[in-house]
Design an enzyme around this catalytic site. Structure first.
Site, short mmCIF file in Angstrom:
data_model
loop_
_atom_site.label_atom_id
_atom_site.label_comp_id
_atom_site.label_asym_id
_atom_site.label_seq_id
_atom_site.Cartn_x
_atom_site.Cartn_y
_atom_site.Cartn_z
N LEU A 18 0.85 -1.18 0.00
CA LEU A 18 0.00 0.00 0.00
C LEU A 18 0.89 1.24 0.00
CD1 LEU A 18 -2.73 -0.91 2.67
CD2 LEU A 18 -2.91 -1.08 0.18
N ASP A 19 0.46 2.28 -0.70
CA ASP A 19 1.20 3.54 -0.67
C ASP A 19 1.23 4.08 0.75
OD1 ASP A 19 1.47 3.37 -3.37
OD2 ASP A 19 -0.03 4.89 -3.85
N LYS A 20 2.26 4.87 1.04
CA LYS A 20 2.35 5.53 2.33
C LYS A 20 1.10 6.37 2.57
CE LYS A 20 5.22 8.76 4.98
NZ LYS A 20 6.40 9.64 4.96
N THR A 22 -1.88 5.39 2.80
CA THR A 22 -3.09 4.70 2.36
C THR A 22 -3.48 3.69 3.43
OG1 THR A 22 -2.52 4.93 0.02
CG2 THR A 22 -4.12 3.24 0.58
#
Length: 237
Positions: A18-20, A22
């Site tokens: 997951l993106d930071k 998110t």
């Protein structure tokens, strides 16, 4: 921490990311073998992921909803996004659906389903293709610090949530040997509160989370009462 909580013999294996900033569901495997099995499911598009995003666009921006985006995302040598190329080969694919829009300000809630998994794909597609950047996105929105947000009681942050993930699982006994498990991660309180202030309705399952087996919603209280064991599966709720 995950190893200790689930009393696992080894640390879990990540199979996606997951993106930071998110929030939401992150799929981990209990062993290297299971990680490989999940990787096969990813390759064959058997694992489905659905995201929720509050975006900077009103209802008028989604008149053709639902829709799909298919193009190639180009990155520079440092791995930073460079441009979108409109060709079909090796395309990054995002399916989107409008769930609701605020009558107060130009902000909407959209559901997003990933068919591929390029870096920052959802954030780029929303910003560069739909012209509807994720609320609070510091990379792909030039006005992520909107002045009217504090006035209506919305705190700052990235409003992108990995809401649901589903995959195939197997067992040696029971009615179904091969079945589909779906996990809905509860919305962070700040995200649910923002939707409430914007008067964008949410289904209870999106707010509270849930478990589905072959698309049948399970009673979480029953799973808890049975000590986290049901039909050959172990839950920790």
């Amino acid at each position: 921490e995950v190893k200790q909580r689930f009393q696992l013999p080894e640390e879990p294996w990540p199979v996606h990311r997951l993106d930071k900033d998110t929030t939401g569901a992150l799929l981990l495997a209990r062993s290297r073998l299971q990680a490989r099995e999940f990787q096969v499911q990813f390759k064959e598009h058997d694992i489905k992921k659905t995201y929720l995003a509050l975006v900077q666009a009103g209802e008028d921006a989604f008149l053709s909803a639902p829709g799909s985006i298919r193009n190639v995302l180009v990155y520079d040598l440092n791995g930073r996004f460079d441009r979108v190329v409109s060709v079909k080969a090796d395309a990054a694919v995002t399916h989107w659906r409008l769930l609701g829009s605020s009558r107060k300000v130009p902000i909407s809630l959209v559901s997003l389903e990933l068919e591929t998994g390029s870096k920052h794909q959802l954030r780029i597609h929303l910003s560069k293709v739909l012209n509807a950047p994720v609320l609070g996105d510091p990379l792909y929105s030039s006005n992520h610090h909107l002045s009217y947000l504090p006035g209506i009681g919305i705190q700052r942050g990235l409003y992108l949530h990995a809401s649901h993930v589903s995959f195939h699982s197997y067992r040696q006994f029971g009615r179904y040997k091969r079945f589909r498990v779906g996990i809905t991660a509860p919305l962070p309180p700040y995200f649910a509160q923002a939707c409430k202030k914007l008067k964008i309705p949410l289904e209870d399952e999106l707010i509270e989370g849930g478990v589905r087996i072959n698309d049948v919603q399970q009673d979480l209280s029953v799973l808890r009462e049975r000590g986290g064991n049901q039909d050959g599966m172990r839950w920790l709720l």
